[in-house]
Design a protein around this motif. Structure first.
Motif, short mmCIF file in Angstrom:
data_model
loop_
_atom_site.label_atom_id
_atom_site.label_comp_id
_atom_site.label_asym_id
_atom_site.label_seq_id
_atom_site.Cartn_x
_atom_site.Cartn_y
_atom_site.Cartn_z
N TRP A 143 -7.15 -10.89 -8.86
CA TRP A 143 -5.70 -10.85 -9.06
C TRP A 143 -4.94 -11.60 -7.96
O TRP A 143 -3.71 -11.66 -8.00
N PHE A 144 -5.63 -12.17 -7.01
CA PHE A 144 -4.94 -12.86 -5.90
C PHE A 144 -4.30 -14.15 -6.40
O PHE A 144 -4.72 -14.74 -7.40
N TRP A 145 -3.28 -14.60 -5.66
CA TRP A 145 -2.55 -15.81 -6.05
C TRP A 145 -3.40 -17.06 -5.82
O TRP A 145 -4.11 -17.16 -4.82
N VAL A 146 -3.27 -18.03 -6.71
CA VAL A 146 -3.90 -19.34 -6.49
C VAL A 146 -3.16 -20.08 -5.39
O VAL A 146 -3.76 -20.79 -4.58
N PHE A 147 -1.84 -19.91 -5.35
CA PHE A 147 -1.00 -20.55 -4.33
C PHE A 147 -0.28 -19.47 -3.51
O PHE A 147 0.92 -19.23 -3.68
N PRO A 148 -1.00 -18.81 -2.59
CA PRO A 148 -0.38 -17.74 -1.81
C PRO A 148 0.51 -18.29 -0.70
O PRO A 148 0.29 -19.39 -0.19
N GLN A 149 1.49 -17.50 -0.33
CA GLN A 149 2.34 -17.83 0.80
C GLN A 149 1.55 -17.63 2.09
O GLN A 149 0.73 -16.71 2.19
N GLN B 126 -8.61 -25.31 -2.96
CA GLN B 126 -7.43 -24.46 -2.79
C GLN B 126 -7.81 -22.98 -2.85
O GLN B 126 -7.33 -22.16 -2.06
N LEU B 127 -8.70 -22.63 -3.76
CA LEU B 127 -9.15 -21.25 -3.87
C LEU B 127 -9.93 -20.81 -2.63
O LEU B 127 -9.85 -19.65 -2.22
N ALA B 128 -10.66 -21.74 -2.04
CA ALA B 128 -11.38 -21.42 -0.80
C ALA B 128 -10.40 -21.09 0.32
O ALA B 128 -10.62 -20.15 1.11
N ARG B 129 -9.30 -21.85 0.39
CA ARG B 129 -8.27 -21.56 1.41
C ARG B 129 -7.57 -20.24 1.10
O ARG B 129 -7.25 -19.46 2.02
N ALA B 130 -7.30 -20.00 -0.18
CA ALA B 130 -6.64 -18.75 -0.57
C ALA B 130 -7.53 -17.54 -0.27
O ALA B 130 -7.03 -16.48 0.12
N ARG B 131 -8.84 -17.72 -0.42
CA ARG B 131 -9.76 -16.60 -0.18
C ARG B 131 -9.75 -16.18 1.29
O ARG B 131 -9.95 -15.00 1.61
N VAL B 132 -9.50 -17.12 2.19
CA VAL B 132 -9.40 -16.78 3.62
C VAL B 132 -8.22 -15.84 3.84
O VAL B 132 -8.34 -14.84 4.58
#
Length: 337
Positions: A229-235, A191-197
């Motif tokens: 500080w980025f979201w773990v579950f971003p929109q 999930q963090l890998a997807r959020a990092r994109v």
């Protein structure tokens, strides 16, 4: 004794609802509280034919609260919300002292047993969810977090080495540490890998960073654009910040997750009225059933009073671990005792 309460600064807004929003933001109330208070103050004003609250008093407030209770038959929690909104309006915005407010009857909260799912029901439910919605549901059940606590997780709050999740600014503004389920380590890394994109895309496009708590955005101007500080579950899409008007990426919307959860509950055929908060109840009950002491469960849930946690012991008594019914001791029909 001296009054140590600091006076509130003068309001800059002209319109009443703008003044209400200004005061709420000055006192660092949440956006959900702001929306709720504005909604109920609007309802109060419309109920009395658009009269200004400064021209009204006890009789008008009691009439509105009585209408809510007797005509609208609102829940106790809703009744208390409206009362809190009016207390805030008169006390913090209009600067009017209402000592007679203490004489107004407040509805009594009835103790209700929470809805709890069995491990088998939770497993069936999770199988019908997918993607980040499924992972978030697993995290809520695996840690006992509230839905907003899970949605507002930042990358820096997950410690894979210590198998710990730090819940920041939970209910009552308190931080606490909960366990990181071992079975969720790999899905969370993915999930963090997807959020990092998404984070990298925001950086490339020069978008404003994520929302920061309180005044940290001024103290650390670059923190909002940092990966930590980025979201773990971003929109998936960016949106306009309702307070600042800045276009930025918000965390996953709670309504989106709640709809996905409701669809899964419907598909399982469960007759229990389960909501995402039911996962928190199920977490607490499962821990107590496994033999963990009540104080440990209290700390994990972030309850200020152990009496709040004790409600789950009543669930266990009613369930399979309780008293055996005398009905089960009756002899079968046709057999002599």
């Amino acid at each position: 004794m001296k009054n140590l309460t600091r006076p509130l600064p003068p309001l800059k807004s002209v319109r009443l609802l703008d003044q209400l929003r200004e005061r709420i933001r000055y006192l660092h109330y949440t956006i959900s509280t702001e929306q709720t208070y504005v909604y109920w103050v609007k309802g109060f004003i419309r109920f009395h034919g658009l009269r200004h609250p400064a021209e009204m008093g006890r009789a008008e407030i009691e009439a509105f609260l009585s209408w809510l209770a007797n005509e609208r038959r609102v829940a106790v929690s809703t009744h208390k919300q409206e009362l809190s909104a009016l207390l805030f309006l008169y006390g913090k915005v209009l600067g009017v002292d209402l000592p007679w407010m203490n004489d107004i009857g407040r509805p009594r909260t009835k103790r209700r047993l929470p809805v709890v799912l069995t491990p088998d029901e939770v497993a069936r439910l999770l199988c019908l969810m997918a993607g980040e919605h499924r992972l978030l549901a697993q995290l809520l059940y695996g840690t006992g977090m509230r839905i907003n606590e899970g949605l507002q997780l930042r990358v820096k709050d997950i410690d894979f080495e210590r198998r710990t999740v730090i819940v920041r600014e939970g209910k009552g503004g308190k931080d606490r540490a909960v366990m990181l389920p071992e079975s969720l380590i790999r899905p969370l890394r993915e999930q963090l890998a997807r959020a990092r994109v998404l984070w990298a895309d925001d950086c490339r496009c020069g978008r404003a960073g994520v929302e920061m708590p309180d005044a940290l955005a001024r103290k650390y101007p670059r923190a909002g654009t940092s990966w930590a500080w980025f979201w773990v579950f971003p929109q998936a899409d960016v949106s306009v910040d309702p307070r600042s008007g800045v276009v930025r990426r918000h965390h996953l919307y709670d309504q989106t997750f709640q709809r996905a959860f409701k669809r899964a509950v419907t598909c399982t055929g469960l007759t229990k009225l389960a909501t995402p908060h039911t996962l928190r109840h199920s977490f607490a009950t499962a821990l107590l059933q496994s033999g963990y002491d009540i104080r440990t469960v209290q700390e994990l849930l972030g309850h200020a009073d152990v009496a709040t946690t004790m409600i789950y012991t009543h669930v266990l008594k009613v369930g399979g671990g309780g008293v055996r019914s005398p009905m089960d001791a009756l002899p079968a029909p046709g057999l002599s005792p």
